[in-house]
Design a protein around this motif. Structure first.
Motif, PDB file in Angstrom:
ATOM      1  N   GLY A   1       0.796  -1.263  -0.111  1.00 52.79           N
ATOM      2  CA  GLY A   1       0.117   0.185   0.136  1.00 52.79           C
ATOM      3  C   GLY A   1       0.853   1.334   0.113  1.00 52.79           C
ATOM      4  O   GLY A   1       0.569   2.194  -0.748  1.00 52.79           O
ATOM      5  N   VAL A   2       1.966   1.345   0.750  1.00 57.79           N
ATOM      6  CA  VAL A   2       2.773   2.366   0.992  1.00 57.79           C
ATOM      7  C   VAL A   2       3.609   2.402  -0.295  1.00 57.79           C
ATOM      8  O   VAL A   2       3.658   3.593  -1.019  1.00 57.79           O
ATOM      9  N   ARG A   3       4.072   1.499  -0.981  1.00 53.12           N
ATOM     10  CA  ARG A   3       4.926   1.347  -2.189  1.00 53.12           C
ATOM     11  C   ARG A   3       3.877   2.001  -3.442  1.00 53.12           C
ATOM     12  O   ARG A   3       4.562   2.336  -4.350  1.00 53.12           O
ATOM     13  N   SER A   4       2.737   1.733  -3.414  1.00 53.70           N
ATOM     14  CA  SER A   4       1.766   1.916  -4.573  1.00 53.70           C
ATOM     15  C   SER A   4       1.584   3.446  -4.705  1.00 53.70           C
ATOM     16  O   SER A   4       1.523   3.833  -5.918  1.00 53.70           O
ATOM     17  N   ARG A   5       2.337   4.197  -3.812  1.00 52.83           N
ATOM     18  CA  ARG A   5       2.330   5.796  -3.925  1.00 52.83           C
ATOM     19  C   ARG A   5       3.321   6.255  -4.871  1.00 52.83           C
ATOM     20  O   ARG A   5       3.177   7.296  -5.703  1.00 52.83           O
ATOM     21  N   PHE A   6       4.315   5.407  -5.295  1.00 52.58           N
ATOM     22  CA  PHE A   6       5.652   5.602  -5.682  1.00 52.58           C
ATOM     23  C   PHE A   6       5.536   4.535  -7.022  1.00 52.58           C
ATOM     24  O   PHE A   6       6.310   4.904  -7.881  1.00 52.58           O
ATOM     25  N   ASP A   7       4.577   3.513  -7.176  1.00 53.37           N
ATOM     26  CA  ASP A   7       4.943   2.875  -8.173  1.00 53.37           C
ATOM     27  C   ASP A   7       3.717   2.289  -8.883  1.00 53.37           C
ATOM     28  O   ASP A   7       2.650   1.923  -8.359  1.00 53.37           O
ATOM     29  N   ARG A   8       3.460   2.813 -10.432  1.00 48.81           N
ATOM     30  CA  ARG A   8       2.231   2.780 -11.094  1.00 48.81           C
ATOM     31  C   ARG A   8       1.904   1.334 -11.358  1.00 48.81           C
ATOM     32  O   ARG A   8       0.533   1.184 -11.212  1.00 48.81           O
ATOM     33  N   HIS A   9       2.697   0.460 -11.341  1.00 49.80           N
ATOM     34  CA  HIS A   9       2.365  -1.248 -11.246  1.00 49.80           C
ATOM     35  C   HIS A   9       1.516  -1.581 -10.149  1.00 49.80           C
ATOM     36  O   HIS A   9       0.964  -2.675 -10.320  1.00 49.80           O
ATOM     37  N   LEU A  10       1.548  -0.972  -9.088  1.00 45.59           N
ATOM     38  CA  LEU A  10       0.420  -1.147  -8.036  1.00 45.59           C
ATOM     39  C   LEU A  10      -0.562  -0.539  -7.943  1.00 45.59           C
ATOM     40  O   LEU A  10      -1.565  -0.647  -7.019  1.00 45.59           O
ATOM     41  N   ARG A  11      -0.859   0.337  -8.951  1.00 47.78           N
ATOM     42  CA  ARG A  11      -2.174   1.042  -8.691  1.00 47.78           C
ATOM     43  C   ARG A  11      -3.183   0.475 -10.010  1.00 47.78           C
ATOM     44  O   ARG A  11      -3.561   1.281 -10.921  1.00 47.78           O
ATOM     45  N   ALA A  12      -3.566  -0.669  -9.735  1.00 50.47           N
ATOM     46  CA  ALA A  12      -4.376  -1.400 -10.507  1.00 50.47           C
ATOM     47  C   ALA A  12      -6.004  -0.465 -10.527  1.00 50.47           C
ATOM     48  O   ALA A  12      -6.806  -0.723 -11.570  1.00 50.47           O
ATOM     49  N   GLY A  13      -6.245   0.102  -9.225  1.00 52.23           N
ATOM     50  CA  GLY A  13      -7.575   0.748  -9.092  1.00 52.23           C
ATOM     51  C   GLY A  13      -8.612  -0.598  -8.696  1.00 52.23           C
ATOM     52  O   GLY A  13      -9.262  -1.090  -9.506  1.00 52.23           O
ATOM     53  N   ALA A  14      -8.716  -0.421  -7.406  1.00 54.32           N
ATOM     54  CA  ALA A  14      -9.639  -1.229  -6.917  1.00 54.32           C
ATOM     55  C   ALA A  14     -11.084  -0.798  -7.314  1.00 54.32           C
ATOM     56  O   ALA A  14     -11.384   0.475  -7.465  1.00 54.32           O
ATOM     57  N   ALA A  15     -11.918  -1.779  -7.340  1.00 59.33           N
ATOM     58  CA  ALA A  15     -13.520  -1.313  -7.573  1.00 59.33           C
ATOM     59  C   ALA A  15     -14.129  -0.996  -6.524  1.00 59.33           C
ATOM     60  O   ALA A  15     -13.980  -1.436  -5.426  1.00 59.33           O
ATOM     61  N   ARG A  16     -15.072   0.107  -6.488  1.00 60.77           N
ATOM     62  CA  ARG A  16     -16.010   0.140  -5.376  1.00 60.77           C
ATOM     63  C   ARG A  16     -17.430  -0.514  -5.873  1.00 60.77           C
ATOM     64  O   ARG A  16     -18.106  -0.287  -6.779  1.00 60.77           O
ATOM     65  N   LEU A  17     -17.603  -1.622  -5.052  1.00 59.66           N
ATOM     66  CA  LEU A  17     -18.703  -2.137  -5.571  1.00 59.66           C
ATOM     67  C   LEU A  17     -19.234  -2.927  -4.273  1.00 59.66           C
ATOM     68  O   LEU A  17     -18.713  -3.418  -3.463  1.00 59.66           O
ATOM     69  N   GLY A  18     -20.802  -2.738  -4.339  1.00 52.05           N
ATOM     70  CA  GLY A  18     -21.487  -3.371  -3.041  1.00 52.05           C
ATOM     71  C   GLY A  18     -21.830  -4.845  -3.227  1.00 52.05           C
ATOM     72  O   GLY A  18     -21.626  -5.233  -4.532  1.00 52.05           O
ATOM     73  N   LYS A  19     -22.318  -5.437  -2.304  1.00 50.07           N
ATOM     74  CA  LYS A  19     -22.426  -7.003  -2.337  1.00 50.07           C
ATOM     75  C   LYS A  19     -23.604  -7.104  -3.324  1.00 50.07           C
ATOM     76  O   LYS A  19     -23.580  -7.977  -4.232  1.00 50.07           O
ATOM     77  N   ARG A  20     -24.602  -6.218  -3.358  1.00 46.57           N
ATOM     78  CA  ARG A  20     -25.646  -6.580  -4.320  1.00 46.57           C
ATOM     79  C   ARG A  20     -25.425  -6.351  -5.919  1.00 46.57           C
ATOM     80  O   ARG A  20     -25.617  -7.140  -6.665  1.00 46.57           O
ATOM     81  N   GLU A  21     -24.499  -5.536  -6.103  1.00 48.42           N
ATOM     82  CA  GLU A  21     -24.080  -5.373  -7.492  1.00 48.42           C
ATOM     83  C   GLU A  21     -23.148  -6.361  -7.833  1.00 48.42           C
ATOM     84  O   GLU A  21     -23.378  -7.208  -8.737  1.00 48.42           O
ATOM     85  N   ALA A  22     -22.346  -6.900  -6.767  1.00 44.76           N
ATOM     86  CA  ALA A  22     -21.475  -7.835  -7.386  1.00 44.76           C
ATOM     87  C   ALA A  22     -22.243  -9.115  -7.532  1.00 44.76           C
ATOM     88  O   ALA A  22     -21.820 -10.083  -8.462  1.00 44.76           O
ATOM     89  N   MET A  23     -23.090  -9.515  -6.563  1.00 46.66           N
ATOM     90  CA  MET A  23     -23.768 -10.808  -6.877  1.00 46.66           C
ATOM     91  C   MET A  23     -24.561 -10.921  -8.257  1.00 46.66           C
ATOM     92  O   MET A  23     -24.840 -11.916  -8.802  1.00 46.66           O
ATOM     93  N   ALA A  24     -24.995  -9.669  -8.640  1.00 49.07           N
ATOM     94  CA  ALA A  24     -25.624  -9.476  -9.853  1.00 49.07           C
ATOM     95  C   ALA A  24     -24.677  -9.731 -10.999  1.00 49.07           C
ATOM     96  O   ALA A  24     -25.115 -10.591 -11.901  1.00 49.07           O
ATOM     97  N   ILE A  25     -23.290  -9.329 -10.828  1.00 49.85           N
ATOM     98  CA  ILE A  25     -22.623  -9.629 -11.958  1.00 49.85           C
ATOM     99  C   ILE A  25     -22.227 -10.966 -11.969  1.00 49.85           C
ATOM    100  O   ILE A  25     -21.878 -11.747 -12.899  1.00 49.85           O
ATOM    101  N   LEU A  26     -21.974 -11.807 -10.890  1.00 53.03           N
ATOM    102  CA  LEU A  26     -21.697 -12.935 -10.596  1.00 53.03           C
ATOM    103  C   LEU A  26     -22.515 -13.856 -11.240  1.00 53.03           C
ATOM    104  O   LEU A  26     -22.418 -14.873 -12.061  1.00 53.03           O
ATOM    105  N   ARG A  27     -23.732 -13.598 -11.020  1.00 53.30           N
ATOM    106  CA  ARG A  27     -25.005 -14.198 -11.426  1.00 53.30           C
ATOM    107  C   ARG A  27     -25.115 -14.194 -13.095  1.00 53.30           C
ATOM    108  O   ARG A  27     -25.335 -15.406 -13.497  1.00 53.30           O
TER     109      ARG A  27
END
Ligand SMILES: NC(=O)c1ccc[n+]([C@@H]2O[C@H](COP(=O)([O-])OP(=O)(O)OC[C@H]3O[C@@H](n4cnc5c(N)ncnc54)[C@H](OP(=O)(O)O)[C@@H]3O)[C@@H](O)[C@H]2O)c1
Length: 334
Positions: free
Chosen positions: A267-293
């Protein structure tokens, strides 16, 4: 109802099948008659109480606060709370029984479980209860970590640990977006990985992907057995690295903190290394379950089952999981 009860941390041998009251159903909850529940590494963590830090993250300091293990289930709706709008008795559903994010027993190893409505989706007709129960938590973890905005046809993806619960879903989800996927795992899992289907396989017992000539646009690392610096070497210029992590049932990671220090360091290293900045998703469970379904219904996610155990043999099922032998998922049938 019959339920598995955990009254202390330690060996799965301590688990007992007992008669207990059915859970009460809150306004926003659904009472599910459980048909299948999945046995996965996070269940092991809460049964064993290791690493110790997890006891501060919801599971209970000295003994489990919530006695019935299990988080992922599939079954049939028995009753619904007064505020529930999306489900009715008789619906076939699958989902995760825990509210929000916490590390604790979720009550799935029982004949009935009370599940927040947001954690459930209708089970597609083309998958069994066992297959559906194998998906929710592993699917949610991978959806939260996968940079889906980057996925496109031809993207070169490497999944390390592709034959495991989370890795297999990572292969299938990235393939669904047209990626060219390489799966890394043990020799005995490579047939499974090919069948997912991964385009290429690497046997970690004979080859080290971090020393190869191939470059990848995305590395999804489940076991985390190589330092990030080694994985970085085989990333393309814009490539990103995502660590899921695995304590291998207490064999790696620290006794108190498990793999958390490693995540904090990245997490600390990601500030300096773009390879660690994949971009986490903001996703609620309801939305995630709909995608998985959707992916299950489209035939893009097909969980592979190694073995099922009856509810009363939950301890044996967890011991089998922790033995590292399963090739595919382990489920309880209820
Ligand atoms: N699956 C779930 O439903 C679920 C739910 C909640 C949380 N999680 C979390 O997600 C993480 C991953 O879980 P999982 O279910 O995917 O675990 P898993 O099924 O054990 O998968 C890990 C995979 O990595 C492989 N592996 C081990 N060492 C390797 C190496 N050196 N190189 C390449 N591959 C290697 C394992 O093969 P071997 O047989 O050789 O060890 C296995 O196939 C864990 O931290 C777990 O707590 C999973």
């Amino acid at each position: 109802m019959r339920a598995i009860i955990q009254d202390r941390y330690g060996s799965p041998d301590n688990l007992r099948l007992r008669e207990v009251e059915r859970p009460a159903v809150g306004d926003d909850e659904v009472l599910v008659r459980v048909r299948a529940a999945s046995v996965h590494p996070d269940v092991w963590h809460v049964i064993s109480g290791r690493p110790f830090v997890l006891r501060l993250m919801g599971s209970g300091l000295r003994r489990p606060k919530y006695p019935i293990p299990g988080t992922d289930l599939a079954g049939v709706v028995e009753a619904v709370g007064t505020g529930v709008t999306r489900f009715q008795p008789g619906d076939e559903v699958f989902g995760e029984s825990m509210r929000g994010f916490s590390w604790r027993n979720g009550g799935a190893f029982a004949e009935y479980a009370a599940v927040p409505e947001e954690g459930l989706a209708l089970k597609p007709g083309n998958v069994t209860f066992e297959q559906a129960a194998a998906v929710p938590t592993a699917g949610y973890i991978i959806l939260l970590n996968l940079p889906r905005h980057r996925l496109r046809p031809g993207l070169r993806v490497l999944v390390n640990g592709a034959g495991g619960g989370v890795g297999a879903l990572a292969v299938q989800l990235t393939k669904a977006h047209g990626a060219e996927v390489t799966g890394v795992d043990h020799t005995r899992k490579l047939d499974l990985v090919r069948a997912l289907p991964a385009d290429h396989v690497i046997d970690y017992t004979t080859d080290d992907f971090t020393r190869g000539d191939q470059r990848y646009d995305l590395i999804v690392d489940i076991p985390g057995n190589h330092p990030f610096s080694a994985c970085r070497r085989v990333l393309s210029a814009d490539g990103v690295y995502v660590l899921i992590g695995h304590d291998h049932y207490g064999q790696v990671g620290r006794r108190w903190l498990g793999s958390l220090p490693r995540f904090a360091g990245l997490g600390v290293r990601s500030r300096f290394d773009r390879h660690l900045r994949a971009g986490a998703a903001r996703l609620g469970k309801r939305e995630a379950m709909a995608i998985l379904r959707e992916h299950l219904e489209a035939g893009q996610l097909t969980p592979v089952i190694d073995r099922t155990y009856p509810l009363g043999e939950a301890g044996a099922a967890i011991a089998y999981l922790a033995s590292g032998e399963p090739v595919g998922r382990v489920l309880l049938t209820v």
